[in-house]
Enzyme design. Structure first.
Site, PDB file in Angstrom:
ATOM      1  N   SER A 222     -29.089  18.510   4.717  1.00 43.44           N
ATOM      2  CA  SER A 222     -28.697  18.182   3.344  1.00 43.44           C
ATOM      3  C   SER A 222     -28.153  16.765   3.269  1.00 43.44           C
ATOM      4  O   SER A 222     -27.711  16.201   4.264  1.00 43.44           O
ATOM      5  CB  SER A 222     -27.612  19.150   2.880  1.00 43.44           C
ATOM      6  OG  SER A 222     -26.566  19.172   3.825  1.00 43.44           O
TER       7      SER A 222
ATOM      8  N   ASP B 194     -16.011  28.522  11.070  1.00 40.59           N
ATOM      9  CA  ASP B 194     -16.225  27.148  11.540  1.00 40.59           C
ATOM     10  C   ASP B 194     -15.127  26.237  10.996  1.00 40.59           C
ATOM     11  O   ASP B 194     -15.391  25.124  10.532  1.00 40.59           O
ATOM     12  CB  ASP B 194     -17.614  26.656  11.125  1.00 40.59           C
ATOM     13  CG  ASP B 194     -18.037  25.409  11.907  1.00 40.59           C
ATOM     14  OD1 ASP B 194     -17.375  25.074  12.918  1.00 40.59           O
ATOM     15  OD2 ASP B 194     -19.011  24.760  11.492  1.00 40.59           O
TER      16      ASP B 194
HETATM   17  P1  ATP Z   1     -23.973  20.895   8.576  1.00 34.13           P
HETATM   18  O1  ATP Z   1     -24.795  21.297   7.431  1.00 34.13           O
HETATM   19  O2  ATP Z   1     -24.751  20.246   9.632  1.00 34.13           O
HETATM   20  O3  ATP Z   1     -23.020  21.951   9.047  1.00 34.13           O
HETATM   21  P2  ATP Z   1     -22.064  19.684   6.888  1.00 34.13           P
HETATM   22  O4  ATP Z   1     -21.589  21.012   6.517  1.00 34.13           O
HETATM   23  O5  ATP Z   1     -21.051  18.649   7.206  1.00 34.13           O
HETATM   24  O6  ATP Z   1     -23.052  19.723   8.104  1.00 34.13           O
HETATM   25  P3  ATP Z   1     -22.783  19.026   4.225  1.00 34.13           P
HETATM   26  O7  ATP Z   1     -22.083  20.184   3.615  1.00 34.13           O
HETATM   27  O8  ATP Z   1     -24.126  18.671   3.705  1.00 34.13           O
HETATM   28  O9  ATP Z   1     -23.018  19.182   5.746  1.00 34.13           O
HETATM   29  O10 ATP Z   1     -21.849  17.782   4.089  1.00 34.13           O
HETATM   30  C1  ATP Z   1     -22.177  16.541   4.655  1.00 34.13           C
HETATM   31  C2  ATP Z   1     -20.975  15.620   4.541  1.00 34.13           C
HETATM   32  O11 ATP Z   1     -20.782  15.293   3.159  1.00 34.13           O
HETATM   33  C3  ATP Z   1     -19.675  16.263   4.973  1.00 34.13           C
HETATM   34  O12 ATP Z   1     -19.416  15.990   6.319  1.00 34.13           O
HETATM   35  C4  ATP Z   1     -18.636  15.661   4.052  1.00 34.13           C
HETATM   36  O13 ATP Z   1     -18.057  14.522   4.664  1.00 34.13           O
HETATM   37  C5  ATP Z   1     -19.412  15.238   2.844  1.00 34.13           C
HETATM   38  N1  ATP Z   1     -19.171  16.187   1.754  1.00 34.13           N
HETATM   39  C6  ATP Z   1     -19.688  17.426   1.632  1.00 34.13           C
HETATM   40  N2  ATP Z   1     -19.241  18.018   0.522  1.00 34.13           N
HETATM   41  C7  ATP Z   1     -18.421  17.135  -0.079  1.00 34.13           C
HETATM   42  C8  ATP Z   1     -17.618  17.158  -1.269  1.00 34.13           C
HETATM   43  N3  ATP Z   1     -17.584  18.229  -2.072  1.00 34.13           N
HETATM   44  N4  ATP Z   1     -16.885  16.079  -1.565  1.00 34.13           N
HETATM   45  C9  ATP Z   1     -16.905  14.981  -0.744  1.00 34.13           C
HETATM   46  N5  ATP Z   1     -17.624  14.900   0.377  1.00 34.13           N
HETATM   47  C10 ATP Z   1     -18.376  15.960   0.713  1.00 34.13           C
END
Ligand code: ATP
Length: 569
Positions: free
Chosen positions: A58, A171
């Site tokens: 994502s 997690d």
């Molecule tokens: P994976 O899917 O590999 O477990 P992840 O959970 O970190 O990784 P995402 O949820 O896509 O993946 O988020 C990617 C990054 O985007 C996060 O590490 C975070 O720093 C940022 N992020 C995600 N959601 C938000 C939000 N609501 N507000 C600000 N930053 C965000």
């Protein structure tokens, strides 16, 4: 990650009906605010700004709703990628959990709505303006006790709510704790979560069972490698022992992770560290972690009651479900915390702070970075958000020794020094580690630089690390991170660069990144701080040349960036 066993449907990405807003806009106040009645959102309803993060499948953008001008974080998942990586369960689970959390007033990232087009799924989430908790811990090295208390309490309260709904996060870690514009906690990333069947309190992951390999470490490691894929939920450093042995998780697994996070806020690094996941798991299974010198006693007591191998013996594990964790709240570490009003309180500021040893006071910084972290979202910010840390510290590995200065050294190091004294008093000894008498770089002619470089190549063992730059000052320092210390050779060179090298393994460990914002702050003859936009470096020169270091670095800054001399002190 193991595929969830129930609660979610198998198969491809959710059908359009499940991707519609959670409830009809008329009955949901949240959606009413984002959604004019009967208007289903499309990407055209948002102005997509910069990328603020990337997950394994994502990309997260900051986006503005064109109708309300409100900012959101929109997580965009490519359908093709999800299918290819077989992540549809993960996506569906995350959405289900976020929907279950829709009524939470605080503590969690909020899902406002979802929509899709032919290629992508869109999750419109509350925007956590201040990013992840992890860079804050890394920036300042350690939180002081007030901060640790506040953030531990906010995380605990989030867990109470989550567990009350029968959801295990599985997690929990500082990267999954985001911070809103007021620096309050928003827990995120529910793709590994487990929604418990109400009758059950634990869940078993759908994986192969571990069989022993008769104690042969190689065979065990091979077996581990075979099983690693698909057998493990979470992140190595925060994973609970029961997940590794029985492949079961319960609410208490999140309490283990909480213990790890509290430890990390106090000490600067998580309790179980090693070069390989396999070795981390071995340490977890043996409960092999150390409490370094200077670790707050009450925090230590809390951590040791959460990091317990037997899940039912962890503090809070026997508290009645649905009633929060009164036994954890009652721990003396949380004395004085009003859990009910946490979200209305102003979080304590996160200041650069060097924890003392058990016998001595801490050193606090006088320096204030203008904002908590650098504003804007340029490449540097993205690097930080993505946790790449390129060119910065790579020193978080296993070669860590706890502070082991002698008591004599410690009393000298920690003697309170008021900053006027620190800058006014002349150093007792002459500089012995400046190169060629410590000539200023500004005074050197190109010819002199060339000659010195030649000499350096022939005689200086650190020359191989400095990429052809001229070393202007060198010396051994103790580089501290939280409560941990490593001995490093620090090299100030033209460029400018501040390289630091592991002198035992003769390995370049990293660089303190230069920028016009870099500031030095002497604390006493031995200790000085180097503040950079994304991190404060705590350095100790056991020889007592901290002020010389500060002067040399400041001179370099003025020389390179042409700015007025202003140290942080
Ligand atoms: P994976 O899917 O590999 O477990 P992840 O959970 O970190 O990784 P995402 O949820 O896509 O993946 O988020 C990617 C990054 O985007 C996060 O590490 C975070 O720093 C940022 N992020 C995600 N959601 C938000 C939000 N609501 N507000 C600000 N930053 C965000």
């Amino acid at each position: 990650m193991s595929p969830p066993t129930n609660d979610v449907t198998n198969g491809v990405v959710a059908p359009p009906s499940t991707l519609a807003p959670r409830v009809p806009p008329t009955t949901n106040p949240t959606l009413t605010t984002i959604n004019p009645p009967s208007h289903k959102r499309t990407p055209k309803d948002f102005i997509f700004g910069k990328v603020i993060g990337e997950g394994s499948f994502s990309t997260v953008y900051i986006a503005k709703d064109i109708h309300t001008s409100k900012e959101y974080a929109i997580k965009v998942c490519e359908k093709r990628h999800i299918l290819k990586e077989k992540k549809s369960e993960y996506v569906k689970l995350e959405k289900d959990v976020l929907n279950m959390l829709a009524d939470a007033k605080h503590s969690f990232v909020r899902l406002f709505c979802t929509f899709q087009d032919s290629e992508r799924l869109y999750f419109v989430l509350s925007y956590a303006k201040n990013g992840e908790l992890l860079p804050y811990i890394n920036k300042v090295g350690s939180f002081d006790i007030e901060c640790t208390k506040f953030y531990s309490a906010e995380i605990l309260r989030g867990l109470e709510y989550l567990h009350g709904l029968g959801i295990i996060h599985r997690d929990l870690k500082p990267e999954n704790i985001l911070l809103d514009e007021k620096m309050h906690v928003l827990i995120t990333d529910f793709g590994s979560a487990k929604i418990l069947d109400n009758r059950k309190t634990t869940t078993t992951t759908t994986t192969t069972t571990t069989t022993t390999s008769d104690g042969d470490p190689d065979a065990q490691q091979q077996q581990y490698r075979r099983e690693r894929r698909g057998s493990f939920v979470g992140t190595a450093q925060y994973v609970s022992p029961e997940l590794l042995t029985d492949k079961t998780a319960s609410r208490a697994s999140d309490l283990w992770a909480l213990g790890c996070i509290v430890y990390q806020m106090v000490a600067g690094l998580p309790p179980f560290r090693s070069r390989s996941e396999y070795m981390i798991f071995q340490k977890i299974l043996k409960l092999e972690y150390e409490i370094p010198d200077g670790f707050d006693e009450l925090a230590k007591s809390l951590v040791s009651q959460l990091l317990v191998l037997e899940p039912t013996q962890r503090l809070g594990a026997l508290d009645a479900h649905g009633d929060g964790y009164p036994s954890i709240r009652a721990h003396p570490f949380f004395e004085g915390v009003n859990f009910e009003t946490l979200h209305e309180q102003t979080p304590p500021p996160i200041y650069p702070y060097l924890p003392g040893t058990s016998e001595h006071e801490e050193l606090r910084s006088q320096y204030r970075v203008p904002d908590n972290l650098e504003p804007g979202l340029d490449d540097k910010q993205l690097t930080r958000l993505l946790g790449l840390g390129i060119g910065e510290d790579t020193d978080d590995d296993d070669d860590i020794t706890t502070t082991n200065t002698t008591s004599v050294e410690r009393s000298a190091v920690n003697k309170p020094v008021n900053k006027t004294t620190a800058t006014a008093v002349k150093p007792i000894r002459r500089i012995n580690n400046n190169i060629d008498g410590g000539a200023k770089i500004a005074d050197l002619t190109p010819e002199q630089i060339r000659m010195r470089l030649e000499k350096q190549r022939a005689t200086n063992q650190w020359d191989t690390f400095v990429e052809g730059n001229l070393i202007l000052k060198q010396g051994f320092v103790n580089k501290r991170k939280g409560l941990f210390t490593r001995r490093r050779m620090l090299l100030l060179t033209t460029g400018p660069h501040l390289y630091y090298i592991d002198p035992f393994n003769m390995v370049l460990k990293g660089e303190i990144p230069w920028s016009p914002e870099l500031r030095v702050e002497p604390k006493n003859f031995k200790i000085f701080f180097v503040h950079t936009p994304n991190r404060t470096y705590y350095l100790e020169d056991p020889e007592g040349f901290a002020l010389e270091w500060c002067r040399a670095i400041e001179e370099m800054r003025v020389h390179c960036y042409g700015l007025q001399e202003t140290t942080a002190a």
